[in-house]
Design an enzyme around this catalytic site. Sequence first.
Site, PDB file in Angstrom:
ATOM      1  CE1 TYR A 203       1.681  -0.834  33.585  1.00 37.23           C
ATOM      2  CE2 TYR A 203      -0.232  -1.044  35.009  1.00 37.23           C
ATOM      3  CZ  TYR A 203       0.779  -0.275  34.474  1.00 37.23           C
ATOM      4  OH  TYR A 203       0.906   1.041  34.844  1.00 37.23           O
ATOM      5  CE  LYS A 204       5.524   0.104  34.859  1.00 31.77           C
ATOM      6  NZ  LYS A 204       5.369   0.657  33.498  1.00 31.77           N
TER       7      LYS A 204
ATOM      8  CG  ASP B 171       5.862   3.091  42.159  1.00 34.49           C
ATOM      9  OD1 ASP B 171       5.870   1.924  41.721  1.00 34.49           O
ATOM     10  OD2 ASP B 171       5.288   4.021  41.572  1.00 34.49           O
TER      11      ASP B 171
ATOM     12  NE  ARG C  14      11.163   3.457  29.198  1.00 31.19           N
ATOM     13  CZ  ARG C  14      10.249   3.205  30.139  1.00 31.19           C
ATOM     14  NH1 ARG C  14      10.509   3.453  31.405  1.00 31.19           N
ATOM     15  NH2 ARG C  14       9.072   2.690  29.809  1.00 31.19           N
TER      16      ARG C  14
ATOM     17  CG  PHE D 260       5.569   7.236  36.371  1.00 33.34           C
ATOM     18  CD1 PHE D 260       6.117   7.060  35.106  1.00 33.34           C
ATOM     19  CD2 PHE D 260       4.191   7.201  36.509  1.00 33.34           C
ATOM     20  CE1 PHE D 260       5.306   6.844  33.999  1.00 33.34           C
ATOM     21  CE2 PHE D 260       3.370   6.985  35.409  1.00 33.34           C
ATOM     22  CZ  PHE D 260       3.928   6.810  34.153  1.00 33.34           C
TER      23      PHE D 260
END
Length: 413
Positions: free
Chosen positions: A224-225, A199, A373, A127
């Site tokens: 937050y995921k 990560d 996605r 990322f």
Amino acid sequence: MTQHLTDLAEDLDATDPLAHVRERFLLPEGVIYLDGNSLGPLPAAVPPVLEDVVHRQWGTDLIRSWNTHDWWQAPLRVGDSIGALIGAAPGRTIAGDSTSVQLFTALSAAAELRPDRPLLVTDPEHFPTDRYLADSVARAHGRQVRRVAPADLPEFLDEHGDQVAVISYSPVDFRSGELHDMAALTRAAHRVGALALWDLCHAAGAMPVHLDDLGVDFAVGCGYKFLSGGPGAPAFLYAAERHHDSWRTPLNGWTGHAEPFGLQTDYVPAPGIARARIGTPPILSLLALEAALTAFDGVDLAQVRAKSLSLTGFFLRCAEQLLAAEGFEPITPAEPEARASQVSLRHPHAYGLIQALAAHGVVADMRPPDILRFGVNALYTSHHDVLAAATRLQRTTAAGDYDPAPQEPGTVT
């Protein structure tokens, strides 16, 4: 064909041991939400907690709440709750700040623990913030960054391992959903004396992670995921206990001091994970995250992983039978052991199709230039959701009911 898939979805949902957990989320009526790998939905436990925090704890008890409601310990307390989901014993995980700040802290600490090794190694497909921060830490510490694909990392370490300070990778490719072998890559790093930083943004809460058992040195991740802590929820940092007496953090804030209210002239780091504290903790977002984590109460992460694989496997089956003829190409591995909690499809009109799906109540996302996605979360996603999304995508594409124009710059996807 569709009836067969419908019958299969019904059978799989009927035997779902996690079906009851869906009630722990406030999902909008008529919406199929397959974007929890970007932002988790609102857990039902969060609104009443925030109501209490704002009106009673803050509004009535005011500054006393740092003690009477234990606000001060929230970063450590929430960190331990997250630690239980990532295979970390208490006292090894802390919550607060952003993923980028936590990543900078962990990378810098790892680099300092290997002062004579010039290389920081990371994934060229990582990322962006992970890649940018590797460059930042390298500049700050006089090191160099090498970008090596996970599949090529063992060979690279065999040749250059004595120069490597730390490897920084994610177990999940955020575009394709491919799952890398954390255990094997951590062992490969340790064999040559390097440290391993992971990560976990796309792994924490989506599958069992065994940080202590794997011997991982450092790990970071967002709240937050799959943890559903809310937009911009605090991130977490894990540091193996063996480093607690020797690691140095790059940002010496007052709350990371051994005696923060002693207001001493010189910085003395707090013991253990507490030294990773920097500034005053963001109490509203921390306590929202703490409430969100109760969605995992009584949940077996092995069952989460099993259902996630069932959902993604079923989605790939739907893609083969419904979407292949419309030009969709799966890029998520078919092999269960190499698949995380999303299915990614390639199509030249990915952006327009995602917008069209949203207009019909199916929320997913895309990554440029051409990847759709679909994130699944075993706590609330059903096989019926997956089939309905695939069916809507097939109908939308076949009818040409979308705008094929590419994504405009600056658009949030």
